[in-house]
Design an enzyme around this catalytic site. Structure first.
Site, PDB file in Angstrom:
ATOM      1  N   SER A 115      -7.898  -3.702   6.615  1.00  0.00           N
ATOM      2  CA  SER A 115      -7.741  -2.305   6.229  1.00  0.00           C
ATOM      3  C   SER A 115      -7.989  -1.351   7.398  1.00  0.00           C
ATOM      4  CB  SER A 115      -8.668  -2.005   5.044  1.00  0.00           C
ATOM      5  OG  SER A 115      -8.383  -0.753   4.469  1.00  0.00           O
ATOM      6  N   ASP A 175      -0.071  -3.427  -2.582  1.00  0.00           N
ATOM      7  CA  ASP A 175      -1.116  -2.726  -1.841  1.00  0.00           C
ATOM      8  C   ASP A 175      -0.728  -1.264  -1.628  1.00  0.00           C
ATOM      9  OD1 ASP A 175      -3.199  -1.982  -0.199  1.00  0.00           O
ATOM     10  OD2 ASP A 175      -2.547  -3.183   1.522  1.00  0.00           O
ATOM     11  N   HIS A 235      -4.951  -4.759  -2.324  1.00  0.00           N
ATOM     12  CA  HIS A 235      -5.656  -4.494  -1.068  1.00  0.00           C
ATOM     13  C   HIS A 235      -6.828  -5.457  -0.927  1.00  0.00           C
ATOM     14  CE1 HIS A 235      -6.048  -1.828   2.363  1.00  0.00           C
ATOM     15  NE2 HIS A 235      -7.335  -1.663   2.129  1.00  0.00           N
TER      16      HIS A 235
END
Length: 263
Positions: free
Chosen positions: A134, A208, A236
């Site tokens: 991320s 995501d 995610h």
């Protein structure tokens, strides 16, 4: 009677630098990577850096890791929390947020410290690659680019990298353009925005919120012949279906062999 202690298992011959996401921590990231760690335990040790700023829990952290803080973020004033609500590529409130240059300056110290501590305690086990998630994946991409530009000689040469659900801001690309004097359209120096010499695997969840940005990072900043994309059924997070985990490990091992990191 003398009690015999069980000898510690031998350490793997090389290591990967792990860069967690926003609103996370090394302890949580260790759990998130448990399947990957188990599959690669004979090949790699995992070295964790801690982001510099306290924060609220990040996307996907709750409820699984509720009460397991403190949580940290890499970019002070980062809009990555807002990205969880769908805005993952266009946040340009430069009047209220630190610049990318300022944010990276704050990132350097904790990453450098984690690397230095590892090298001091394990001088025979080099860090040869990275695993990041991320916001941490964006941080890693920027660090690799800075290293390529000769800005951070303290970062070990990374031969392989795994980017998991990379979060993206246009500000990152604009920062690169400004650093190399490209201007707004990139011009002939646009090639200087590409990260070279690192074989990379980019994991992208089909559902995501950061998918569009993750694709943009690969398209704009990586060499097609050196970057592989693996989509998986999920959001995610690191892939959790057994077949997706197996494919991830298979692809990453192939990159490691190609880079001559493992035999």
């Amino acid at each position: 009677m003398r009690i015999q202690r069980t000898p510690a298992p031998p350490k793997a011959p090389r290591a990967l630098l792990c860069v967690h996401g926003a609103g996370c921590s090394p302890a949580i990231f260790r759990v998130q990577l448990s399947k990957l760690r188990a599959a690669l335990r004979e090949d790699f040790e995992f070295v964790y850096a801690t982001a510099p700023f306290p924060s609220a829990p990040g996307p996907g952290i709750l409820p699984t890791f509720e009460g397991l803080g403190p949580y940290y973020t890499w970019f002070e004033g980062s809009p990555s929390g807002a990205a969880a609500k769908g805005d993952n590529s266009n946040s340009n409130d430069s009047n209220s947020s630190p610049t990318v240059h300022d944010r990276l300056a704050a990132v350097h110290e904790p990453v450098r410290r984690a690397i230095a501590e590892w090298q001091t305690q394990n001088p025979s086990i080099p860090i040869v690659g990275t695993v990041s998630f991320s916001e941490g994946a964006l941080v890693t991409a920027l660090l690799l680019w800075q290293q390529q530009m000769g800005r951070i000689p303290w970062l070990p040469v990374m031969q392989v990298a795994m980017f998991i659900c990379c979060w993206y801001q246009h500000e990152a690309t604009q920062y690169m353009r400004e650093e190399v004097g490209c201007g707004g359209d990139g011009g002939i120096d646009g090639e200087k925005l590409v990260i070279r010499g690192v074989l990379s695997l980019h994991l992208q969840g089909r559902d995501d919120f950061a998918l569009a940005g993750s694709k943009m990072v690969v398209a704009q900043h990586f060499v097609p012949g050196e970057a592989q994309v693996l989509e998986f059924a999920g959001r995610h997070h690191f892939p959790n279906r057994p077949r997706d985990v197996l494919e991830t490990v298979k692809r990453f091992r192939q990159l490691c062999v190609r880079a001559r990191v493992i035999g």
